[in-house]
Design a protein around this motif. Structure first.
Motif, short mmCIF file in Angstrom:
data_model
loop_
_atom_site.label_atom_id
_atom_site.label_comp_id
_atom_site.label_asym_id
_atom_site.label_seq_id
_atom_site.Cartn_x
_atom_site.Cartn_y
_atom_site.Cartn_z
N LEU A 184 0.84 -1.19 0.00
CA LEU A 184 0.00 0.00 0.00
C LEU A 184 0.88 1.25 0.00
CD1 LEU A 184 -2.55 -1.02 2.80
CD2 LEU A 184 -2.91 -1.17 0.32
N SER A 185 0.52 2.22 -0.82
CA SER A 185 1.18 3.51 -0.79
C SER A 185 0.59 4.31 0.36
CB SER A 185 0.97 4.25 -2.12
OG SER A 185 1.49 5.56 -2.04
N VAL A 186 1.42 4.68 1.33
CA VAL A 186 0.93 5.28 2.57
C VAL A 186 1.56 6.66 2.75
CG1 VAL A 186 0.81 5.05 5.08
CG2 VAL A 186 0.61 3.03 3.62
N ASP A 245 1.72 11.30 13.66
CA ASP A 245 1.50 10.45 14.83
C ASP A 245 2.04 9.03 14.67
OD1 ASP A 245 -0.26 9.40 13.01
OD2 ASP A 245 -2.03 9.58 14.27
N GLY A 246 2.83 8.80 13.61
CA GLY A 246 3.39 7.46 13.41
C GLY A 246 2.51 6.54 12.60
N THR A 247 1.38 7.05 12.14
CA THR A 247 0.53 6.28 11.24
C THR A 247 0.44 7.04 9.91
OG1 THR A 247 -1.58 7.34 11.82
CG2 THR A 247 -0.82 5.51 13.22
N GLY A 248 -0.33 6.50 8.99
CA GLY A 248 -0.54 7.17 7.72
C GLY A 248 -1.77 6.60 7.06
N ARG A 276 -6.13 3.27 7.59
CA ARG A 276 -5.06 3.79 8.46
C ARG A 276 -4.02 2.69 8.67
NH1 ARG A 276 -5.41 4.78 14.22
NH2 ARG A 276 -3.84 6.30 14.87
N VAL A 277 -2.75 3.07 8.51
CA VAL A 277 -1.65 2.10 8.48
C VAL A 277 -0.54 2.59 9.41
CG1 VAL A 277 0.01 0.90 6.99
CG2 VAL A 277 -2.22 1.61 6.06
N LEU A 278 0.06 1.67 10.16
CA LEU A 278 1.24 1.99 10.96
C LEU A 278 2.44 2.13 10.03
CD1 LEU A 278 2.32 2.24 13.93
CD2 LEU A 278 3.03 -0.16 13.70
N VAL A 279 3.22 3.21 10.18
CA VAL A 279 4.40 3.39 9.35
C VAL A 279 5.64 3.12 10.19
CG1 VAL A 279 3.25 5.08 7.87
CG2 VAL A 279 4.57 5.88 9.83
N THR A 292 5.87 2.78 0.72
CA THR A 292 5.12 1.55 0.50
C THR A 292 5.19 0.67 1.74
OG1 THR A 292 5.56 1.59 -1.87
CG2 THR A 292 4.90 -0.52 -0.93
N VAL A 293 4.03 0.27 2.23
CA VAL A 293 3.94 -0.59 3.42
C VAL A 293 3.11 -1.81 3.05
CG1 VAL A 293 3.12 -0.78 5.80
CG2 VAL A 293 4.08 1.40 4.98
N THR A 294 3.57 -2.98 3.45
CA THR A 294 2.80 -4.22 3.26
C THR A 294 2.36 -4.72 4.63
OG1 THR A 294 4.11 -4.78 1.30
CG2 THR A 294 2.79 -6.54 2.27
N PRO A 295 1.14 -4.41 5.04
CA PRO A 295 0.70 -4.80 6.39
C PRO A 295 0.55 -6.31 6.52
CG PRO A 295 -1.13 -3.88 5.13
CD PRO A 295 0.09 -3.69 4.29
#
Length: 391
Positions: free
Chosen positions: A348-350, A355-358, A365-368, A379-382
């Protein structure tokens, strides 16, 4: 501290206006401004709560209230001992109302996303809604004015632009040649090829023009996140609300969009317990969540607002409204959980927040990772879901 403290309640339009006031009041260090909301009785209660909390935290500061509640609940708010004064909603962006210079020094943006109010006010007369009393008639910024604001925010480092207003899809109705919202979106994307993310706030689905539909369906830089001002899932209640769409219109819009762009995430505003709502009507409200796969739900328990037609027709018992609102929230939570699970394991493009999320394009909402700067897209892959957060 540097400048006035702004406390913003309610809609994204208030957020956009609070940012402009924050700039305008950059030299007012001993001032608190509560930008209030009056859309429901609960919103007014939260406004009062915010006023009391702000006064306890800073007993020596000057505290002024503006926003919709400052007009609609003027006498009640003025009587609060914590309040030093009220600024009319229509005047809150006028420096003269605050006795400050017209040109304020630029400030660093407080958000990675720029909220741009392209339109204000509303010409419709939904029977439940008090907001036209606080916002007035619909009026639009010109394309040139919007592009100027976008340029300013991009120059200050904003990574995403969010288009907002009271009735955003009515943008342009009061301008020469009556342009539609799709033409504004295309103008923004065309003028700023460096803008990676354009997002729309709540839209009236029946007024989405063909150009905007095509952008939602095929333009990658317009985020796949459609939030509808839906309000209900039963036609009779929609008619009693004086909405301009029927259930089938919403279903048709979402079906056509998802055929073209399956990843679109749907949000909606829904009211529980509108006057005369029966259990059959409520079941239709519940079923529209499943049918549209609503994963971003704003559920409003109905509350009568002063001077509105709906306040004068037979009301639903408060305990019934509370139960129905809870059932609507549960239905949205089930749909949201399934949706979030479908994103696990996918890149996912975040856009990172402070606050440490995006947020992903679909507004999940994704943790970065630690150390990522706010405003940066990564890019994050949860791998899992933790308390509604993709991790």
């Amino acid at each position: 501290m540097s400048g006035a403290e702004l406390i913003s309640l309610g809609c994204r339009l208030n957020i956009a206006e609070s940012e402009r006031m924050r700039r305008m009041l950059s030299g007012e260090d001993n001032l608190i401004v509560v930008n209030s909301c009056a859309v429901t009785a609960e919103a007014v209660r939260q406004t009062r709560q915010a006023i009391r909390r702000a006064r306890r935290a800073r007993p020596d500061a000057r505290l002024l209230v503006t926003g919709c509640a400052a007009d609609i609940e003027r006498e009640e708010l003025a009587a609060m001992p914590e309040v030093d004064g009220l600024i009319a909603n229509a005047a809150k962006l006028d420096p003269r109302a605050w006795n400050v210079p017209g040109e304020a020094a630029p400030l660093a943006p407080s958000r990675t996303r720029a909220f741009i109010a392209v339109q204000n006010g509303c010409d419709h007369a939904c029977t439940f809604c008090v907001i036209p009393q606080g916002r007035g008639k619909s009026r639009s910024l010109t394309i040139a004015q919007v592009l100027g604001e976008v340029e300013q925010h991009l120059g200050e480092g904003a990574a995403e632009v969010v288009i907002t207003g009271v009735d955003v899809t009515s943008w342009g109705h009061d301008l020469p040649d009556q342009p539609r919202l799709g033409s504004l979106a295309r103008a923004i994307l065309g003028a700023f090829p460096q803008l990676a993310r354009l997002r729309m706030s709540s839209l009236d689905g029946i007024e989405i023009d063909e150009e905007l539909f095509e952008l939602f369906a095929g333009e990658e830089r317009l985020m796949p996140h459609l939030h509808l001002s839906l309000q209900h899932g039963h036609d009779l209640i929609l008619k009693r609300m004086k909405r301009r769409h029927l259930r089938a219109d919403a279903i048709d819009l979402v079906t056509r969009l998802k055929l073209r762009r399956p990843e679109i995430a749907v949000g909606a505003d829904l009211i529980a317990g509108f006057p005369t709502e029966t259990e059959e009507h409520h079941q239709a409200n519940l079923s529209i969540i499943e049918q549209l796969d609503i994963v971003h739900g704003h559920i409003f328990p109905y509350s009568p607002r002063p001077g509105t037609p709906a306040a004068r027709i037979p009301q639903v018992a408060r305990e019934v409204i509370k139960r129905r609102a809870a059932e609507l929230r549960e239905a949205v939570n089930r749909a949201r959980s399934r949706w979030l699970q479908s994103l696990v394991g996918k890149p996912l493009s975040v856009l990172a927040e402070r606050d440490g999320t995006g947020y992903a394009p679909q507004f999940a909402r994704v943790l970065v990772p630690a150390g990522v700067s706010a405003g940066k897209c990564i890019t994050v892959t949860p791998q899992v879901i933790e308390e509604g957060l993709l991790v």
